[in-house]
Design an enzyme around this catalytic site. Structure first.
Site, PDB file in Angstrom:
ATOM      1  N   GLU A 199       3.076  -1.146   6.908  1.00  0.00           N
ATOM      2  CA  GLU A 199       3.492   0.031   6.148  1.00  0.00           C
ATOM      3  C   GLU A 199       5.002   0.144   6.324  1.00  0.00           C
ATOM      4  O   GLU A 199       5.482   0.362   7.435  1.00  0.00           O
ATOM      5  CB  GLU A 199       2.783   1.284   6.666  1.00  0.00           C
ATOM      6  CG  GLU A 199       2.986   2.440   5.721  1.00  0.00           C
ATOM      7  CD  GLU A 199       2.745   3.797   6.347  1.00  0.00           C
ATOM      8  OE1 GLU A 199       2.389   4.727   5.617  1.00  0.00           O
ATOM      9  OE2 GLU A 199       2.934   3.951   7.565  1.00  0.00           O
TER      10      GLU A 199
ATOM     11  N   ASP B 163      -6.364  -0.166  11.493  1.00  0.00           N
ATOM     12  CA  ASP B 163      -5.084   0.519  11.375  1.00  0.00           C
ATOM     13  C   ASP B 163      -4.544   0.673  12.786  1.00  0.00           C
ATOM     14  O   ASP B 163      -5.266   1.122  13.682  1.00  0.00           O
ATOM     15  CB  ASP B 163      -5.350   1.897  10.760  1.00  0.00           C
ATOM     16  CG  ASP B 163      -4.165   2.454  10.022  1.00  0.00           C
ATOM     17  OD1 ASP B 163      -3.036   2.247  10.492  1.00  0.00           O
ATOM     18  OD2 ASP B 163      -4.381   3.118   8.988  1.00  0.00           O
TER      19      ASP B 163
ATOM     20  N   HIS C 285      -4.604   7.646   1.913  1.00  0.00           N
ATOM     21  CA  HIS C 285      -4.903   8.919   2.583  1.00  0.00           C
ATOM     22  C   HIS C 285      -3.680   9.836   2.692  1.00  0.00           C
ATOM     23  O   HIS C 285      -3.813  10.971   3.132  1.00  0.00           O
ATOM     24  CB  HIS C 285      -5.470   8.633   3.979  1.00  0.00           C
ATOM     25  CG  HIS C 285      -4.454   7.951   4.847  1.00  0.00           C
ATOM     26  ND1 HIS C 285      -4.004   6.670   4.611  1.00  0.00           N
ATOM     27  CD2 HIS C 285      -3.762   8.385   5.927  1.00  0.00           C
ATOM     28  CE1 HIS C 285      -3.091   6.354   5.512  1.00  0.00           C
ATOM     29  NE2 HIS C 285      -2.929   7.377   6.328  1.00  0.00           N
ATOM     30  N   ASP C 286      -2.488   9.336   2.352  1.00  0.00           N
ATOM     31  CA  ASP C 286      -1.273  10.168   2.406  1.00  0.00           C
ATOM     32  C   ASP C 286      -0.822  10.623   1.026  1.00  0.00           C
ATOM     33  O   ASP C 286       0.109  11.418   0.920  1.00  0.00           O
ATOM     34  CB  ASP C 286      -0.094   9.365   2.991  1.00  0.00           C
ATOM     35  CG  ASP C 286      -0.271   9.026   4.456  1.00  0.00           C
ATOM     36  OD1 ASP C 286      -0.960   9.768   5.165  1.00  0.00           O
ATOM     37  OD2 ASP C 286       0.300   8.003   4.888  1.00  0.00           O
TER      38      ASP C 286
ATOM     39  N   ASP D 172       1.019   0.672  11.005  1.00  0.00           N
ATOM     40  CA  ASP D 172       1.613   1.942  10.623  1.00  0.00           C
ATOM     41  C   ASP D 172       3.138   1.925  10.802  1.00  0.00           C
ATOM     42  O   ASP D 172       3.631   1.471  11.842  1.00  0.00           O
ATOM     43  CB  ASP D 172       1.000   3.024  11.537  1.00  0.00           C
ATOM     44  CG  ASP D 172       1.273   4.430  11.046  1.00  0.00           C
ATOM     45  OD1 ASP D 172       0.871   4.744   9.921  1.00  0.00           O
ATOM     46  OD2 ASP D 172       1.895   5.216  11.800  1.00  0.00           O
TER      47      ASP D 172
HETATM   48  O1  ISL Z   1       5.878   9.145   2.234  1.00  0.00           O
HETATM   49  C1  ISL Z   1       5.692   8.139   2.766  1.00  0.00           C
HETATM   50  C2  ISL Z   1       6.577   6.977   2.568  1.00  0.00           C
HETATM   51  O2  ISL Z   1       7.834   7.327   2.120  1.00  0.00           O
HETATM   52  C3  ISL Z   1       4.555   8.067   3.628  1.00  0.00           C
HETATM   53  O3  ISL Z   1       3.428   7.575   3.037  1.00  0.00           O
HETATM   54  C4  ISL Z   1       4.889   7.447   4.946  1.00  0.00           C
HETATM   55  O4  ISL Z   1       4.773   6.096   4.913  1.00  0.00           O
HETATM   56  C5  ISL Z   1       4.136   8.117   5.988  1.00  0.00           C
HETATM   57  O5  ISL Z   1       4.351   9.455   6.155  1.00  0.00           O
HETATM   58  C6  ISL Z   1       3.895   7.370   7.247  1.00  0.00           C
HETATM   59  O6  ISL Z   1       2.523   7.393   7.262  1.00  0.00           O
HETATM   60  C7  ISL Z   1       1.795   6.870   8.290  1.00  0.00           C
HETATM   61  O7  ISL Z   1       2.230   7.309   9.561  1.00  0.00           O
HETATM   62  C8  ISL Z   1       2.056   8.686   9.845  1.00  0.00           C
HETATM   63  C9  ISL Z   1       0.669   9.196   9.497  1.00  0.00           C
HETATM   64  O8  ISL Z   1       0.663  10.593   9.534  1.00  0.00           O
HETATM   65  C10 ISL Z   1       0.202   8.714   8.140  1.00  0.00           C
HETATM   66  O9  ISL Z   1      -1.098   9.154   7.866  1.00  0.00           O
HETATM   67  C11 ISL Z   1       0.336   7.230   8.124  1.00  0.00           C
HETATM   68  O10 ISL Z   1      -0.157   6.646   6.949  1.00  0.00           O
HETATM   69  C12 ISL Z   1       2.360   8.877  11.305  1.00  0.00           C
HETATM   70  O11 ISL Z   1       1.652   7.960  12.077  1.00  0.00           O
END
Ligand code: ISL
Length: 554
Positions: A250, A98, A314-315, A199
């Site tokens: 992502e 990641d 994880h989110d 990310d």
């Molecule tokens: O709600 C979302 C998409 O609409 C989220 O999953 C979104 O993609 C997210 O908040 C972004 O996540 C990523 O970057 C963040 C980190 O806190 C998350 O854990 C990571 O997956 C900041 O780096």
């Protein structure tokens, strides 16, 4: 479509801090991942996605990197990481890392320099702006705070952050920044890792001039801005195309139309993406919307780009709690959702613990929650004068901590995750829901996942098959075919707590061979045109053609 290993793969996400702790500090570690590799291998997956392990003050669980070249002490060290890569490869699996390129930690030496003075050579590595009419430069929110701007007393300017105050965004317009990042990506690729999960990669380019947003609550102004595709094509030329690696971006705020621009094979950007139409449009299950989303992405990417299938990570709250039934029908429901994700077009992802049907959690006190997104939101709402109890209740269902509780290995203290005090509380249901029990019981969710994954390896139809929805807008029934090289599979899912009579489509005029089912007493052949499905029942059939051979073109 070109056949590739990452299209055929099943990916298993390891959120290492909650996976397995070997040194008793209550936090999972890389040695713990190594110790559990045989377990992951047993499941049959091909690729492991490891959440960020770089040095970090850990304000956002590793997504705030202060040194891209070293491993966070809590996780282990570089030697252990190298050993992990080797052990993964020894078992015939691959490892993707990641990587966070949109922002760093405010403790990264680049940012410390950048904020030190207005004429520091690294000033332009981040995004600095003057106040506008005595206020912040525009009205944008960040993901985690009411403003995306933080005032810096020392130099009298604001810096920009799409996430927490401690996560300043890099300025991708600066060529030196881009070169440094590519150098670092080559460093990791040369180590022999097999790819990157990138990310929020579509946030790199910012809107020119940072205009006020009409609706600051709709954060889509943060992503997909002009310049983003030039950056990704440059990254591809500079790094990605020189390695046999998998890249999954992502990518929030995209429809299939703009999503395709990132993964269209002729454009040389990324391999595949996580889009968030399901997560964003569906706080709870909505069958009609889900089918629409599948249809649109299938036809939008057809023959050009590759999708990813996931319902949690994880989110996002664990899928059996958010989208299924985590009570009476937990086991059938977890299996049905697995069937769905593994039989729809795209590479399937399993988030650790999903394979034993782990559920979300409700902690009674905000102090038991650890997630910065939730805690910031809680403070923001309570400061507005709202009742704290009510705020807690409203944030619980989608709190990111739902999926971050420790992996449940057995029914011993702390679910066998640690001998110390776990950094986040264990879900109290670990006494019944745990790996040891799941392995022992041949009809468990775990063994069902094993079968599904094995089927993918033996049946190209699961990977490359055309998709056709046969259940229209039905609210409970999802029935579709996948067809490839004369083979047709029919997938029938009753996503509801009720019995359901299913009228089989005309294509099933011949016996069909049962490939997989989540109830146990199903006959192999089905000669009838009507079936009764039990709550959360899922079946996969292979359709037999008129000559009695398997396979039929629909
Ligand atoms: O709600 C979302 C998409 O609409 C989220 O999953 C979104 O993609 C997210 O908040 C972004 O996540 C990523 O970057 C963040 C980190 O806190 C998350 O854990 C990571 O997956 C900041 O780096």
């Amino acid at each position: 479509m070109r056949k590739t290993w990452w299209k055929e793969a099943v990916v298993y996400q390891v959120y290492w801090r909650s996976f397995f702790d070997t040194d008793g500090d209550g936090i999972g570690d890389l040695t713990g991942v190594i110790e559990k590799l045989d377990y992951i291998k047993e499941l049959g997956v091909d690729v492991i996605w490891l959440n960020p392990v770089y040095t970090s003050p850990d304000k956002d669980n590793g997504y705030d990197i202060s040194d891209y070249y070293h491993v966070m002490e809590k996780a282990g060290d570089m030697l252990t990481l190298e050993r992990l890569v080797k052990e993964v490869h020894n078992r015939g699996m691959k490892l993707i890392m990641d990587l966070v390129l949109n922002h760093t930690s405010d403790q990264h030496p680049w940012f410390i320099e950048s904020r030190s003075s207005k004429d520091n050579p690294k000033r332009d590595w981040y995004i600095w702006k003057d106040a506008k009419d005595g206020n912040q430069p525009n009205n944008w929110r960040s993901y985690f705070t009411p403003s995306s701007w933080e005032f810096d007393e020392k130099t009298g300017q604001y810096y920009f952050h799409s996430f927490a105050v401690e996560q300043p965004d890099l300025n991708w317009e600066n060529k030196e920044v881009r070169n440094e990042i590519y150098k670092m990506m080559r460093f990791w690729s040369d180590k022999g890792i097999d790819g990157f999960r990138l990310d929020v990669i579509n946030l790199l380019a910012k809107q020119k001039g940072f205009p006020d947003a009409e609706n600051p609550l709709d954060l889509s102004y943060l992503g997909n801005n002009p310049g983003i595709h030039q950056y990704l094509q440059e990254m591809n030329r500079e790094v990605l195309r020189h390695y046999d690696i998998m890249t999954v971006g992502e990518i929030p705020f995209v429809t299939p139309e703009d999503g395709l621009l990132y993964v269209d094979e002729s454009r040389n950007e990324l391999n595949t993406l996580f889009h968030f139409q399901i997560a964003d449009d569906m706080p709870t299950w909505d069958m009609v919307r889900f089918k629409e989303i599948q249809e649109e992405w299938y036809s939008g990417l057809l023959g050009k780009g590759w999708n990813s299938q996931f319902l949690n990570n994880h989110d996002h709250t664990r899928q059996v709690s958010r989208y299924g039934n985590d009570e009476e029908h937990r086991i059938q429901s977890a299996k049905l959702l697995a069937t769905l994700i593994h039989t729809l077009p795209g590479t399937p992802y399993i988030y650790q613990g999903e394979e034993i049907g782990m559920t979300g959690v409700r902690f009674d006190s905000i102090d038991d929650y650890k997630d910065i997104a939730m805690k910031n939101k809680y403070d923001e709402e309570v400061q507005k004068g709202r009742d704290p109890k009510e705020v807690l209740k409203s944030l619980q269902p989608l709190s990111r901590d739902n999926s971050r509780t420790p992996m449940q290995w057995d029914n011993s203290l702390n679910a066998g995750f640690t001998n110390g005090t776990p950094w986040i509380k264990v879900n109290p249901n670990y006494k019944t829901i745990n790996v040891k029990e799941a392995i022992r019981n041949s009809s468990s969710v775990f063994h069902y996942y094993k079968k599904l994954i094995q089927l993918r390896k033996q049946n190209p139809v699961m990977v490359y098959g055309d998709y056709n929805n046969l259940s229209g807008n039905h609210k409970q029934l999802y029935m579709y075919t996948r067809s490839h090289d004369e083979v047709t599979w029919l997938i029938i899912l009753n996503h509801s707590n009720n019995m359901l009579e299913v009228q089989l489509p005309a294509i099933v005029e011949n016996p069909a061979k049962l490939i997989l089912a989540n109830y146990e007493d199903i006959p192999d052949l089905c000669l009838c045109d009507k079936l009764v499905f039990r709550p959360h029942e899922a079946r996969v059939y292979e359709i037999v053609n008129k000559h009695g051979e398997m396979g039929l073109n629909v």
